[in-house]
Write an enzyme that holds these catalytic residues in place. Structure first.
Site, short mmCIF file in Angstrom:
data_model
loop_
_atom_site.label_atom_id
_atom_site.label_comp_id
_atom_site.label_asym_id
_atom_site.label_seq_id
_atom_site.Cartn_x
_atom_site.Cartn_y
_atom_site.Cartn_z
N LYS A 1 54.84 46.19 34.27
CA LYS A 1 55.86 45.41 33.56
C LYS A 1 56.74 46.29 32.66
CE LYS A 1 54.04 41.24 34.69
NZ LYS A 1 52.91 41.60 35.57
C1 LIG Z 1 52.37 41.00 36.67
C2 LIG Z 1 51.40 41.76 37.47
C3 LIG Z 1 51.26 41.55 38.85
C4 LIG Z 1 52.05 40.49 39.58
O1 LIG Z 1 53.42 40.82 39.64
P1 LIG Z 1 54.47 39.66 39.97
O2 LIG Z 1 55.80 40.31 39.78
O3 LIG Z 1 54.23 38.57 38.98
O4 LIG Z 1 54.24 39.23 41.36
C5 LIG Z 1 50.37 42.34 39.53
N1 LIG Z 1 49.62 43.27 38.90
C6 LIG Z 1 49.71 43.48 37.59
C7 LIG Z 1 48.84 44.51 36.96
C8 LIG Z 1 50.61 42.75 36.82
O5 LIG Z 1 50.72 42.97 35.51
#
Ligand SMILES: *Cc1c(COP(=O)(O)O)cnc(C)c1O
Length: 496
Positions: free
Chosen positions: A110
């Site tokens: 993120k």
């Molecule tokens: C948010 C997240 C995901 C999922 O990603 P999306 O964009 O919501 O599909 C997968 N793995 C981790 C570690 C995340 O923080």
């Protein structure tokens, strides 16, 4: 490039409006209204992350100057990332790579978006002559919350309110959030799961009366959830960068296509990969990896999206989601940008809990997407196998992807070069990783936080700097509310 809503094709918005509003006024999601820009790859092969990023992002931000884009990129990735490559590739085996998306300040992917979005948002508000304070209202399945807090912390003209599901995040994720410093941040737990928190946030973001009250106080909502276009934009970059690294290092030939395997929750990350393919990136398959909450796998297989099902807590909590918001954008694109169709599906989802797509759309999906899921047992097995076979430590989300990739290989025999999106540092989910690697008696007596040093000792790897002193940080946020209490909580924090 102008933008429109997935539920109404005619009204156009500028990039600055799109980014500062987050969600379209009709409740739809913003998408580019024009044709997809085509990125020419050859002259980016020997360039670094910043130049590649500028090339991918700029066509979407017409009224932002090159200097503005570059300074935002510098602020985002210049100092906060512990790896010079920002999103480096790690070779696991011939033709199989891990794209490490967790070298940022909160150790999850993120950061790639949320270190960048705040600077973009500030510029967007400036361009609109909007002097209001941006209130970033966020629901988190664990990693978004901390990444938003880190990205916006003490940024002038912004406030951040994060709601996280009380029972739905790991102890380390929770500690990361409740210890967050900063004068403009507020963190609250919600009794319920991520979908409850997200529904509460969406409701507030589209509540006209609330917006009026906020405006009177010089405040305006904005979203840092992956429904914000400004989050998807920086996520497209690392798909290009991974491909360009493969070209640069001679792993693939010019024009050769690659697969990406993406552990998926809200469908933001993999959607950015799909968009990259529309912009000329040679993608063979996008493999959507789900956990036991496999609403997306069922959708890709059967053409019916049905959220009426039990919700499970898994070892990959950031993927514990039953309503994947960004799927709406994919449906819009693949149904020839038909807002009436998309609107009717979303209405059906709200009112009946499911919708069924037509055969033509199913075929269009199947041409590029493939999906399967891994349960917790398979997740643990994949962590263990990766460490034994590749000497490579992965977190449970990445392990879901690796496990699903093996299913894909077994089902299709496809030998295309493949990149696994590694979305979190294994230390962030040390408890599960330790469980996969060590016999139970070795882990006995260690707290969730104590698992990090145990993992470091076992593997000889360093705990990422942002996670090292988590147990020594004072707790700053203790609030807990029920789903209906979220609104009061926001009004209270904002003195309204
Ligand atoms: C948010 C997240 C995901 C999922 O990603 P999306 O964009 O919501 O599909 C997968 N793995 C981790 C570690 C995340 O923080």
């Amino acid at each position: 490039m102008d933008y429109c809503s997935t539920r109404e094709g005619n009204k156009l918005f500028t990039a600055a409006e799109t980014i500062s509003m987050g969600l379209a006024p009709d409740g739809g999601l913003f998408v580019p209204a024009g044709p997809w820009p085509q990125i020419s790859l050859d002259n980016l092969i020997d360039k670094g992350y910043f130049e590649r990023a500028a090339a991918v992002i700029s066509p979407f931000l017409e009224r932002f100057s090159a200097a503005e884009i570059n300074s935002s990129l510098q602020k985002a990735y210049g100092t906060g990332f512990s790896h010079r490559g920002i999103a480096p590739l790690h070779l696991l085996a011939k033709g199989l790579f891990s794209l490490e998306l967790w070298h940022g300040p909160t150790s999850a992917f993120k950061d790639l978006a949320l270190q960048f979005l705040p600077h973009l948002l500030r510029k967007a508000k400036e361009k609109r002559g909007d002097g209001s304070t941006a209130v970033i209202l966020t629901a988190t399945s664990g990693d978004t919350g901390k990444a938003a807090l880190a990205g916006f912390c003490d940024l002038p003209g912004t406030k951040v309110i994060v709601f996280y599901p009380l029972e739905g995040v790991s102890e380390i994720q929770r500690r990361q959030m409740i210890t967050q410093k900063g004068k403009n941040v507020h963190v609250v737990a919600v009794r319920g799961n991520f979908d409850h928190a997200q529904a509460g946030v969406k409701e507030m973001l589209t509540d006209g009366a609330l917006a009026g009250r906020m405006a009177a106080g010089g405040l305006k909502f904005s979203s840092a959830n992956s429904i914000n276009w400004g989050r998807l934009l920086p996520q497209m970059v690392y798909y290009f960068s991974a491909y360009l690294d493969l070209r640069r290092d001679g792993h693939i030939e010019p024009g050769e296509r690659v697969n990406f395997v993406v552990p998926t929750g809200n469908f933001g990350n993999i959607l950015a990969g799909f968009y990259a393919s529309l912009m000329g990136l040679p993608v063979h398959r996008l493999i959507c990896a789900a956990n036991r909450n496999h609403v997306l796998t069922d959708f890709f297989r059967e053409g019916c999206y049905n959220r009426k099902r039990p919700f499970y807590r898994t070892l990959s909590p950031s993927m514990d989601i039953l309503v994947s918001s960004n799927l709406e954008r994919l449906l819009f694109e693949l149904s020839d940008r038909d807002p009436a169709k998309v609107g009717s599906w979303m209405q059906a989802l709200r009112e009946r809990g499911f919708y069924q797509i037509d055969p033509a759309l199913r075929r269009a999906l199947a041409a590029i997407f493939w999906s399967d899921y891994a349960d917790d047992e398979e997740t643990v097995a994949a962590i263990s196998k990766s460490y034994r076979q590749y000497r490579y430590l992965i977190d449970p989300h990445t392990a879901v992807a690796l496990s699903v990739y093996e299913k894909y290989r077994a089902a299709t025999g496809d030998q295309t070069a493949t990149v696994i999106a590694s979305t979190a540092s294994p230390f962030k989910f040390a408890e599960s990783v330790v469980r996969a690697l060590l016999p139970p008696e070795r882990a006995a007596g260690h707290s969730a936080l104590g698992m990090m040093p145990l993992l470091a000792e076992t593997t000889g790897l360093d705990i990422p700097a942002p996670l090292v002193d988590l147990d020594l940080q004072p707790v700053r946020h203790t609030g807990v509310v029920d789903r209906p209490g979220m609104r009061e909580e926001v009004l209270g924090y904002l003195d309204l």
